[in-house]
Design a protein around this motif. Structure first.
Motif, mmCIF file in Angstrom:
data_model
loop_
_atom_site.group_PDB
_atom_site.id
_atom_site.type_symbol
_atom_site.label_atom_id
_atom_site.label_comp_id
_atom_site.label_asym_id
_atom_site.label_seq_id
_atom_site.Cartn_x
_atom_site.Cartn_y
_atom_site.Cartn_z
ATOM 1 N N ARG A 182 28.713 35.528 50.797
ATOM 2 C CA ARG A 182 29.118 34.426 49.938
ATOM 3 C C ARG A 182 30.271 34.853 49.028
ATOM 4 O O ARG A 182 30.340 36.002 48.580
ATOM 5 C CB ARG A 182 27.938 33.947 49.089
ATOM 6 N N ARG A 183 31.155 33.901 48.728
ATOM 7 C CA ARG A 183 32.303 34.192 47.879
ATOM 8 C C ARG A 183 31.870 34.688 46.505
ATOM 9 O O ARG A 183 32.506 35.565 45.914
ATOM 10 C CB ARG A 183 33.169 32.938 47.732
ATOM 11 N N GLU A 184 30.759 34.138 45.984
ATOM 12 C CA GLU A 184 30.283 34.537 44.661
ATOM 13 C C GLU A 184 29.946 36.025 44.620
ATOM 14 O O GLU A 184 30.148 36.687 43.595
ATOM 15 C CB GLU A 184 29.049 33.714 44.281
ATOM 16 N N GLY A 185 29.439 36.554 45.734
ATOM 17 C CA GLY A 185 29.128 37.980 45.789
ATOM 18 C C GLY A 185 30.381 38.832 45.708
ATOM 19 O O GLY A 185 30.401 39.872 45.029
ATOM 20 N N VAL A 186 31.438 38.408 46.413
ATOM 21 C CA VAL A 186 32.704 39.142 46.360
ATOM 22 C C VAL A 186 33.304 39.063 44.961
ATOM 23 O O VAL A 186 33.835 40.054 44.438
ATOM 24 C CB VAL A 186 33.697 38.587 47.403
ATOM 25 N N THR A 187 33.203 37.884 44.331
ATOM 26 C CA THR A 187 33.722 37.721 42.971
ATOM 27 C C THR A 187 33.036 38.688 42.014
ATOM 28 O O THR A 187 33.676 39.328 41.176
ATOM 29 C CB THR A 187 33.518 36.279 42.482
ATOM 30 N N GLU A 188 31.712 38.814 42.134
ATOM 31 C CA GLU A 188 30.960 39.728 41.264
ATOM 32 C C GLU A 188 31.342 41.180 41.525
ATOM 33 O O GLU A 188 31.573 41.959 40.579
ATOM 34 C CB GLU A 188 29.461 39.542 41.495
ATOM 35 N N ALA A 189 31.432 41.571 42.801
ATOM 36 C CA ALA A 189 31.786 42.954 43.136
ATOM 37 C C ALA A 189 33.208 43.271 42.696
ATOM 38 O O ALA A 189 33.487 44.346 42.150
ATOM 39 C CB ALA A 189 31.624 43.182 44.638
ATOM 40 N N LEU A 193 34.694 46.130 39.934
ATOM 41 C CA LEU A 193 35.783 47.077 40.199
ATOM 42 C C LEU A 193 36.927 46.885 39.213
ATOM 43 O O LEU A 193 37.562 47.865 38.795
ATOM 44 C CB LEU A 193 36.292 46.903 41.636
ATOM 45 N N ARG A 194 37.168 45.647 38.827
ATOM 46 C CA ARG A 194 38.203 45.385 37.816
ATOM 47 C C ARG A 194 37.803 45.989 36.473
ATOM 48 O O ARG A 194 38.625 46.614 35.790
ATOM 49 C CB ARG A 194 38.408 43.884 37.679
ATOM 50 N N ASP A 195 36.546 45.821 36.098
ATOM 51 C CA ASP A 195 36.082 46.357 34.817
ATOM 52 C C ASP A 195 36.136 47.891 34.806
ATOM 53 O O ASP A 195 36.344 48.498 33.740
ATOM 54 C CB ASP A 195 34.654 45.892 34.539
#
Length: 247
Positions: A182-189, A193-195
């Protein structure tokens, strides 16, 4: 003016002895490979093989429902169309351009004729196919046993290995489709990585800021596949410069 494009930018073509390379040369056609271009469809007989130079192609397995996920990627190190010389003629996977660029298209019959000569090309193609199989098998294992964060790191690092830049033109939605999540999972991951300071992203672009940091977060699958490609194709890079230049 010298063309910036050359078949020698593909590692398999660059490793061929001059005699074999020159037999293929009249049939090698430079093509633009645009994002989303469909190179091969599941179940259809392939009419061409493709040797990416700056493009990256994603191989997808497509379910009856229409859902799909990536089982392997092919960049300048490889070829799209192994079914042609393996005798199957068709494949259950679909080949779609993941990263736009260029490559060389070769008629199926020209590839088969050269393969059947049982020379250097045949040995290269068989070793590449073994490395591709390793990539496919690890892809399934990774999906089942490793976290989405680890899978995302693996995908990013593998893509970077095939590119001259750290800036990827890629939406999170497209990455989700590649990984079959799901896109939401990629957004969270991606947010994690951004943080951490490993990446930055804006719509349609991901920039890797710290590759070493990504390497600390990735699963073992990335290193295993990379080592297998190096083991099987280590002499390919050693011979790139020995092939006569092509304009």
């Amino acid at each position: 003016m010298t063309s910036p494009h050359s078949p020698n930018q593909n590692q398999l073509l660059a490793a061929l002895p001059t005699e074999e390379f020159e037999r293929l040369l009249p049939d090698l056609e430079l093509v633009e490979m645009r994002l989303g271009d469909l190179l091969a469809e599941s179940g259809e007989t392939a009419r061409h093989a493709w040797f990416p130079t700056s493009a990256i192609v994603s191989l997808h397995y497509v379910l009856e429902s229409g859902d799909a996920s990536e089982i392997a990627g092919v960049g300048h190190e490889g070829i799209v169309g192994v079914s042609l010389f393996m005798g199957g003629n068709t494949t259950p996977s679909r080949a779609i351009v993941q990263t736009a660029g260029h490559g060389y298209r070769l008629r199926a019959q020209a590839l088969i004729l050269e393969f059947d000569r049982a020379g250097r090309l045949m040995r290269l193609m068989l070793r590449y196919t073994q490395a591709l199989m390793a990539q496919m098998s690890l892809s399934g294992t990774c999906t089942r046993h490793h976290s989405l964060l680890q899978q995302l790191c693996r995908w990013l690092l593998t893509t970077l290995d095939r590119m001259p830049t750290n800036d990827l033109v890629m939406t999170q939605e497209l990455i989700a489709g590649m990984l079959g999540v799901r896109r939401e999972g990629v957004t969270e991951a991606a947010g994690r990585l951004r943080d951490l300071g490993a990446i930055s992203y804006r719509r349609g672009h991901i920039t890797v800021l710290d590759r070493e940091l990504l390497s600390t977060q990735v699963c073992e699958c990335y290193g295993v596949v990379k080592k297998e490609f190096a083991r099987l194709l280590s002499d390919v890079q050693h011979r790139q410069d020995s092939v006569s230049g092509v304009k």
